[in-house]
Scaffold this motif. Sequence first.
Motif, PDB file in Angstrom:
ATOM      1  N   ASN A 104     -34.539  40.519  -7.205  1.00 31.20           N
ATOM      2  CA  ASN A 104     -33.888  41.805  -7.460  1.00 31.20           C
ATOM      3  C   ASN A 104     -34.545  42.922  -6.664  1.00 31.20           C
ATOM      4  N   VAL A 105     -35.873  42.925  -6.638  1.00 29.57           N
ATOM      5  CA  VAL A 105     -36.598  43.965  -5.900  1.00 29.57           C
ATOM      6  C   VAL A 105     -36.262  43.868  -4.415  1.00 29.57           C
ATOM      7  N   ALA A 106     -36.217  42.634  -3.902  1.00 29.63           N
ATOM      8  CA  ALA A 106     -35.883  42.442  -2.485  1.00 29.63           C
ATOM      9  C   ALA A 106     -34.477  42.937  -2.191  1.00 29.63           C
ATOM     10  N   LYS A 107     -33.560  42.646  -3.076  1.00 36.94           N
ATOM     11  CA  LYS A 107     -32.173  43.057  -2.893  1.00 36.94           C
ATOM     12  C   LYS A 107     -32.066  44.585  -2.862  1.00 36.94           C
ATOM     13  N   MET A 108     -32.692  45.242  -3.852  1.00 39.78           N
ATOM     14  CA  MET A 108     -32.641  46.704  -3.900  1.00 39.78           C
ATOM     15  C   MET A 108     -33.358  47.320  -2.700  1.00 39.78           C
ATOM     16  N   SER A 109     -34.499  46.746  -2.329  1.00 42.53           N
ATOM     17  CA  SER A 109     -35.251  47.257  -1.176  1.00 42.53           C
ATOM     18  C   SER A 109     -34.420  47.213   0.095  1.00 42.53           C
ATOM     19  N   ALA A 110     -33.533  46.223   0.166  1.00 42.66           N
ATOM     20  CA  ALA A 110     -32.655  46.076   1.333  1.00 42.66           C
ATOM     21  C   ALA A 110     -31.428  46.984   1.242  1.00 42.66           C
ATOM     22  N   GLY A 111     -31.318  47.736   0.136  1.00 40.64           N
ATOM     23  CA  GLY A 111     -30.204  48.661  -0.022  1.00 40.64           C
ATOM     24  C   GLY A 111     -28.967  48.050  -0.644  1.00 40.64           C
ATOM     25  N   THR A 112     -29.117  46.859  -1.234  1.00 41.47           N
ATOM     26  CA  THR A 112     -27.987  46.180  -1.862  1.00 41.47           C
ATOM     27  C   THR A 112     -28.010  46.430  -3.371  1.00 41.47           C
ATOM     28  N   PRO A 113     -26.938  46.980  -3.924  1.00 42.37           N
ATOM     29  CA  PRO A 113     -26.897  47.205  -5.374  1.00 42.37           C
ATOM     30  C   PRO A 113     -26.942  45.896  -6.150  1.00 42.37           C
ATOM     31  N   LEU A 114     -27.550  45.930  -7.324  1.00 42.03           N
ATOM     32  CA  LEU A 114     -27.575  44.760  -8.197  1.00 42.03           C
ATOM     33  C   LEU A 114     -26.230  44.588  -8.890  1.00 42.03           C
ATOM     34  N   THR A 115     -25.916  43.351  -9.184  1.00 44.83           N
ATOM     35  CA  THR A 115     -24.711  43.022  -9.943  1.00 44.83           C
ATOM     36  C   THR A 115     -25.097  42.820 -11.411  1.00 44.83           C
ATOM     37  N   ASP A 116     -24.088  42.713 -12.275  1.00 38.55           N
ATOM     38  CA  ASP A 116     -24.357  42.404 -13.676  1.00 38.55           C
ATOM     39  C   ASP A 116     -25.112  41.082 -13.792  1.00 38.55           C
ATOM     40  N   GLU A 117     -24.749  40.121 -12.961  1.00 44.17           N
ATOM     41  CA  GLU A 117     -25.424  38.824 -12.973  1.00 44.17           C
ATOM     42  C   GLU A 117     -26.897  38.984 -12.598  1.00 44.17           C
ATOM     43  N   ASP A 118     -27.177  39.813 -11.579  1.00 40.21           N
ATOM     44  CA  ASP A 118     -28.567  40.073 -11.179  1.00 40.21           C
ATOM     45  C   ASP A 118     -29.359  40.673 -12.334  1.00 40.21           C
ATOM     46  N   ARG A 119     -28.724  41.531 -13.101  1.00 39.68           N
ATOM     47  CA  ARG A 119     -29.417  42.266 -14.161  1.00 39.68           C
ATOM     48  C   ARG A 119     -29.586  41.459 -15.449  1.00 39.68           C
ATOM     49  N   ALA A 120     -28.847  40.369 -15.618  1.00 39.20           N
ATOM     50  CA  ALA A 120     -28.840  39.623 -16.885  1.00 39.20           C
ATOM     51  C   ALA A 120     -30.238  39.147 -17.291  1.00 39.20           C
ATOM     52  N   GLY A 121     -30.958  38.499 -16.407  1.00 34.64           N
ATOM     53  CA  GLY A 121     -32.291  37.992 -16.727  1.00 34.64           C
ATOM     54  C   GLY A 121     -33.284  39.118 -16.975  1.00 34.64           C
ATOM     55  N   TRP A 122     -33.146  40.185 -16.204  1.00 37.94           N
ATOM     56  CA  TRP A 122     -34.001  41.372 -16.351  1.00 37.94           C
ATOM     57  C   TRP A 122     -33.807  41.995 -17.730  1.00 37.94           C
ATOM     58  N   LEU A 123     -32.551  42.170 -18.131  1.00 37.30           N
ATOM     59  CA  LEU A 123     -32.270  42.755 -19.440  1.00 37.30           C
ATOM     60  C   LEU A 123     -32.720  41.831 -20.571  1.00 37.30           C
ATOM     61  N   ALA A 124     -32.581  40.528 -20.386  1.00 36.69           N
ATOM     62  CA  ALA A 124     -33.041  39.573 -21.396  1.00 36.69           C
ATOM     63  C   ALA A 124     -34.558  39.663 -21.562  1.00 36.69           C
ATOM     64  N   ALA A 125     -35.279  39.767 -20.457  1.00 36.23           N
ATOM     65  CA  ALA A 125     -36.745  39.892 -20.527  1.00 36.23           C
ATOM     66  C   ALA A 125     -37.145  41.188 -21.223  1.00 36.23           C
ATOM     67  N   MET A 126     -36.419  42.261 -20.941  1.00 32.26           N
ATOM     68  CA  MET A 126     -36.705  43.542 -21.600  1.00 32.26           C
ATOM     69  C   MET A 126     -36.414  43.456 -23.108  1.00 32.26           C
ATOM     70  N   ALA A 127     -35.298  42.850 -23.472  1.00 30.25           N
ATOM     71  CA  ALA A 127     -34.949  42.705 -24.889  1.00 30.25           C
ATOM     72  C   ALA A 127     -36.008  41.871 -25.617  1.00 30.25           C
ATOM     73  N   ASP A 128     -36.485  40.812 -24.963  1.00 21.87           N
ATOM     74  CA  ASP A 128     -37.537  39.976 -25.561  1.00 21.87           C
ATOM     75  C   ASP A 128     -38.812  40.782 -25.777  1.00 21.87           C
ATOM     76  N   ARG A 129     -39.166  41.604 -24.797  1.00 22.49           N
ATOM     77  CA  ARG A 129     -40.385  42.435 -24.930  1.00 22.49           C
ATOM     78  C   ARG A 129     -40.234  43.437 -26.071  1.00 22.49           C
ATOM     79  N   LEU A 130     -39.056  44.034 -26.185  1.00 28.12           N
ATOM     80  CA  LEU A 130     -38.794  44.978 -27.275  1.00 28.12           C
ATOM     81  C   LEU A 130     -38.881  44.277 -28.635  1.00 28.12           C
TER      82      LEU A 130
END
Length: 170
Positions: free
Chosen positions: A42-68
């Motif tokens: 995800n960081v590489a994608k954003m660094s390259a100027g490519t927006p994230l998709t919902d699919e890209d964000r799914a694992g990130w949001l799951a990790a955040m929800a788990d931490r919360l």
Amino acid sequence: MAHPNLVFMGVCGCGKSTVAELYAARTGATLIEADGFHPPENVAKMSAGTPLTDEDRAGWLAAMADRLKEGKARGEAMVVTCSALKLAYRDRLREGDPDLFFVFLDGSRELLQARMDARKGHFMPPGLLGSQLATLERPNLATEKCVHVSISLTPEQICATVAVAMRRFA
């Protein structure tokens, strides 16, 4: 009753990290930066100027929800920075903490762009602001636990505004 855990949300350049750091320091809460939960792809994608998709964000949001969820189970007071651009993303975070309260840092495109253009050393290029604004689903104050705060205020003023809003939920 303790204050709810907070998520400082908004598009890139709105000041999430700056304000959340200050607020966490003032309240003694644990600061959790959502950017640290992005996988390297995800960081590489954003660094390259490519927006994230919902699919890209799914694992990130799951990790955040788990931490919360883990923090809430321990009784940890948490202040989180997370763009949380869509209602579905905020709902996913609420799976980790149903009482989560959002602080929407809101500002004009011009102010946001000026901040993005001025910042150095961040992986998010200024060119992604447009895609973030297009993705943004502004929180509905009638249906979501949220307060809108203008980013034209200083970080200290924003923290004071949030502190007043939190007194209503204590």
